[in-house]
Design an enzyme around this catalytic site. Structure first.
Site, PDB file in Angstrom:
ATOM      1  N   LYS A 100      16.383  -3.168  -9.080  1.00 21.79           N
ATOM      2  CA  LYS A 100      15.022  -3.415  -8.603  1.00 21.79           C
ATOM      3  C   LYS A 100      13.986  -3.121  -9.679  1.00 21.79           C
ATOM      4  O   LYS A 100      12.967  -3.802  -9.778  1.00 21.79           O
ATOM      5  CB  LYS A 100      14.745  -2.565  -7.356  1.00 21.79           C
ATOM      6  CG  LYS A 100      13.433  -2.905  -6.675  1.00 21.79           C
ATOM      7  CD  LYS A 100      13.277  -2.152  -5.380  1.00 21.79           C
ATOM      8  CE  LYS A 100      12.162  -2.728  -4.529  1.00 21.79           C
ATOM      9  NZ  LYS A 100      10.848  -2.623  -5.137  1.00 21.79           N
ATOM     10  N   SER A 106      -4.430   7.341  -6.140  1.00 25.91           N
ATOM     11  CA  SER A 106      -3.813   6.391  -7.089  1.00 25.91           C
ATOM     12  C   SER A 106      -4.838   5.727  -7.997  1.00 25.91           C
ATOM     13  O   SER A 106      -4.752   4.535  -8.288  1.00 25.91           O
ATOM     14  CB  SER A 106      -3.006   5.323  -6.338  1.00 25.91           C
ATOM     15  OG  SER A 106      -1.958   5.904  -5.619  1.00 25.91           O
ATOM     16  N   SER A 163      -2.546   2.455  -0.116  1.00 28.17           N
ATOM     17  CA  SER A 163      -1.784   2.099  -1.308  1.00 28.17           C
ATOM     18  C   SER A 163      -2.679   1.349  -2.290  1.00 28.17           C
ATOM     19  O   SER A 163      -3.407   0.424  -1.911  1.00 28.17           O
ATOM     20  CB  SER A 163      -0.595   1.215  -0.916  1.00 28.17           C
ATOM     21  OG  SER A 163      -0.037   0.614  -2.075  1.00 28.17           O
ATOM     22  N   LYS A 173       6.896  -2.517 -14.805  1.00 25.75           N
ATOM     23  CA  LYS A 173       6.898  -3.402 -13.633  1.00 25.75           C
ATOM     24  C   LYS A 173       5.474  -3.571 -13.095  1.00 25.75           C
ATOM     25  O   LYS A 173       5.071  -4.667 -12.701  1.00 25.75           O
ATOM     26  CB  LYS A 173       7.823  -2.805 -12.568  1.00 25.75           C
ATOM     27  CG  LYS A 173       7.909  -3.576 -11.268  1.00 25.75           C
ATOM     28  CD  LYS A 173       9.088  -3.101 -10.431  1.00 25.75           C
ATOM     29  CE  LYS A 173       8.944  -1.691  -9.915  1.00 25.75           C
ATOM     30  NZ  LYS A 173       8.226  -1.617  -8.620  1.00 25.75           N
ATOM     31  N   SER A 174       4.707  -2.475 -13.080  1.00 22.39           N
ATOM     32  CA  SER A 174       3.338  -2.520 -12.553  1.00 22.39           C
ATOM     33  C   SER A 174       2.455  -3.454 -13.378  1.00 22.39           C
ATOM     34  O   SER A 174       1.722  -4.283 -12.830  1.00 22.39           O
ATOM     35  CB  SER A 174       2.726  -1.114 -12.547  1.00 22.39           C
ATOM     36  OG  SER A 174       3.475  -0.252 -11.734  1.00 22.39           O
ATOM     37  N   ARG A 193       7.167  -2.459   6.648  1.00 23.96           N
ATOM     38  CA  ARG A 193       6.151  -1.902   5.750  1.00 23.96           C
ATOM     39  C   ARG A 193       4.791  -2.530   6.057  1.00 23.96           C
ATOM     40  O   ARG A 193       4.648  -3.749   6.047  1.00 23.96           O
ATOM     41  CB  ARG A 193       6.547  -2.110   4.282  1.00 23.96           C
ATOM     42  CG  ARG A 193       7.828  -1.370   3.929  1.00 23.96           C
ATOM     43  CD  ARG A 193       8.263  -1.611   2.509  1.00 23.96           C
ATOM     44  NE  ARG A 193       7.382  -0.975   1.530  1.00 23.96           N
ATOM     45  CZ  ARG A 193       7.579  -1.016   0.221  1.00 23.96           C
ATOM     46  NH1 ARG A 193       8.630  -1.660  -0.268  1.00 23.96           N
ATOM     47  NH2 ARG A 193       6.743  -0.427  -0.605  1.00 23.96           N
ATOM     48  N   ASP A 243       5.294   8.109  -7.799  1.00 23.68           N
ATOM     49  CA  ASP A 243       6.624   7.536  -8.049  1.00 23.68           C
ATOM     50  C   ASP A 243       7.529   8.449  -8.863  1.00 23.68           C
ATOM     51  O   ASP A 243       8.736   8.209  -8.936  1.00 23.68           O
ATOM     52  CB  ASP A 243       6.501   6.180  -8.754  1.00 23.68           C
ATOM     53  CG  ASP A 243       6.184   5.054  -7.783  1.00 23.68           C
ATOM     54  OD1 ASP A 243       6.326   5.259  -6.559  1.00 23.68           O
ATOM     55  OD2 ASP A 243       5.790   3.962  -8.235  1.00 23.68           O
ATOM     56  N   GLY A 302       7.924  -4.827  -2.752  1.00 24.90           N
ATOM     57  CA  GLY A 302       6.648  -4.501  -2.120  1.00 24.90           C
ATOM     58  C   GLY A 302       5.450  -4.967  -2.919  1.00 24.90           C
ATOM     59  O   GLY A 302       4.467  -5.477  -2.358  1.00 24.90           O
ATOM     60  N   LYS A 322       7.510   3.546   1.357  1.00 26.70           N
ATOM     61  CA  LYS A 322       8.146   2.846   0.234  1.00 26.70           C
ATOM     62  C   LYS A 322       9.442   2.186   0.715  1.00 26.70           C
ATOM     63  O   LYS A 322       9.618   1.935   1.896  1.00 26.70           O
ATOM     64  CB  LYS A 322       8.414   3.842  -0.899  1.00 26.70           C
ATOM     65  CG  LYS A 322       7.151   4.444  -1.497  1.00 26.70           C
ATOM     66  CD  LYS A 322       6.399   3.440  -2.356  1.00 26.70           C
ATOM     67  CE  LYS A 322       5.232   4.094  -3.087  1.00 26.70           C
ATOM     68  NZ  LYS A 322       4.576   3.166  -4.023  1.00 26.70           N
TER      69      LYS A 322
END
EC number: 2.5.1.19
Length: 416
Positions: free
Chosen positions: A396, A178, A150, A22-23, A104, A298, A75, A325
């Site tokens: 999702k 991250s 983030s 997904k990323s 958020r 995650d 998100g 999240k």
């Protein structure tokens, strides 16, 4: 839909195909919108990627200069599209989402874009969606961000950077978290010919207005693989699963799974056909484990539930981003694991679970509209019968999850 999960005799499955990360998919979908000659294979079939794709496709239709775009719970789409729409000259967008999305924060990204010359304002509450974006040509090229935000804020800026008149010089202030997700974005930019540098706390991206035809095959999603690692860890010795389209030198931070799960007796073999075979080779000898998960938060839910299922204590740190999240994942984990009999405490950035060999049966796990809550707890069906509430939330990121579990003998029946 609430699913009561039970495991019959566990079977060794045929190789399982998980769709693309997904990323990576969402980054490349945005780059494809900026450079239409980019061709993508093995894109994610997740809701988040479908939302992103639909928003970009609809935006490119010859409609009016105003659009309302609703990303629901996605998100990544919210952050990336905020940046993308800000450079679409002459177009006006109101970008909104679910009630949780409106809680958020997005202020740090909005302020950074506005520093570059964007025109973004809030429709309801200061610092939160929905936001109104009037697309402009951005000339400014220097901006600073707190380094512990983030990574999606940082990546959103980096992805549009090559289309800015003067590129981008981004300074990250403080300790960077991250890092793998930032490096993923920069590597994908490099692979389509964009020049970047990342030295110390400074990232620069050179302008690149066209690219040569490029074809990408997206690596499958390591976050989704985490639930299979948990299943293997909770299974008998010699149980194994093969998953397709994974790379040894992955761009995804969650590939740390391969090393972490060695502590639970799970070995990973990278095969020549770009598959991985994960096998339970021995029982663990541990009473407690400690992991710093700044680079892969995650997978914290998966690891915590695996440890609980194995009777191991754990101390997980680097989890500050989990509070914003789909739900506050730390509090959600505490609530649901406590139902199952765990002794657990959380802070704003850590989780501590005490070792215990007792698991309460016939518990209903609430998922808080969070796909990872549903999938992280599902492997416990190897130990007990349990119900997953709102089980459909898995769409999702991994829509085929419940069907794939049937392959090994974990079956869900709907309950009311």
């Amino acid at each position: 839909m609430n699913l009561l999960l039970k495991s019959s005799s566990i079977k060794h499955p045929a190789p399982i195909k998980i769709t693309g990360s997904k990323s990576e998919t969402n980054r490349l979908l945005l780059l494809q919108a900026l450079y239409p000659n980019l061709v993508l294979d093995n894109t994610s079939n997740s809701d988040d990627s479908e939302v992103m794709l639909k928003a970009l496709q609809n935006f490119q239709l010859p409609t009016s200069n105003f659009q309302l775009v609703d990303v629901h719970h996605a998100g990544t789409a919210m952050r990336f599209l905020t940046a993308y729409f800000s450079i679409q000259e002459g177009k006006e967008v109101v970008l909104t989402g679910s009630s949780r999305m409106k809680e958020r924060p997005i202020k740090i990204l909005v302020e950074a874009l506005n520093q570059l010359g964007a025109d973004i304002s809030y429709e309801e509450n200061e610092g939160f969606p929905p936001i109104k974006i009037i697309g402009k040509k951005l000339i400014q090229n220097k901006v600073s961000l707190p380094a512990n935000v983030s990574s999606q804020y940082i990546s959103a800026l980096l992805l549009i950077a090559p289309k800015l008149e003067n590129g981008l010089e981004l300074t990250l202030e403080g300790e960077i978290t991250s890092v793998p997700y930032i490096k993923m974005t920069l590597t994908l930019l490099n692979e389509i010919g964009v020049k970047t540098s990342f030295v110390g706390n400074k990232i620069s991206v050179k302008p690149q207005f066209t690219i040569h035809n490029s074809q990408f095959t997206i690596e499958s999603d390591w976050s989704s693989a985490s639930y299979w690692y948990s299943i293997v860890a909770l299974s008998e010795i010699h149980f194994q699963v093969t998953l397709f389209s994974y790379k040894k030198n992955s761009l995804q931070g969650d590939s740390a799974l391969a090393n972490i799960y060695q502590d639970f007796g799970v070995e990973t073999v990278f095969n020549e056909d770009n598959s991985i075979t994960i096998t339970k080779t021995k029982n663990h000898q541990l009473s407690i484990v400690n992991y710093q998960l700044n680079n892969c938060p995650d997978i914290a839910q998966t690891i915590a539930v695996t440890c609980f299922g194995l009777g191991i204590g754990c101390h997980l740190t680097g989890l500050h981003t989990l509070k914003i999240k789909e739900t506050d994942r730390l509090e959600a984990l505490k609530t649901e694991l406590t139902k199952l009999g765990a002794t657990i405490s959380v802070t704003n950035e850590s989780l501590t679970l005490e070792a215990s060999n007792h698991i309460n049966e016939n518990i209903a796990i609430d998922t808080y509209q969070d796909h990872r809550m549903a999938m992280a707890f599902a492997p416990l069906a190897l130990k007990i019968s349990l119900t997953i509430n709102q089980a459909e939330v898995v769409s999702k990121s991994y829509p085929d999850f419940w069907e794939d579990l049937k392959i090994i003998g974990i079956v869900g029946s709907e309950v009311h």
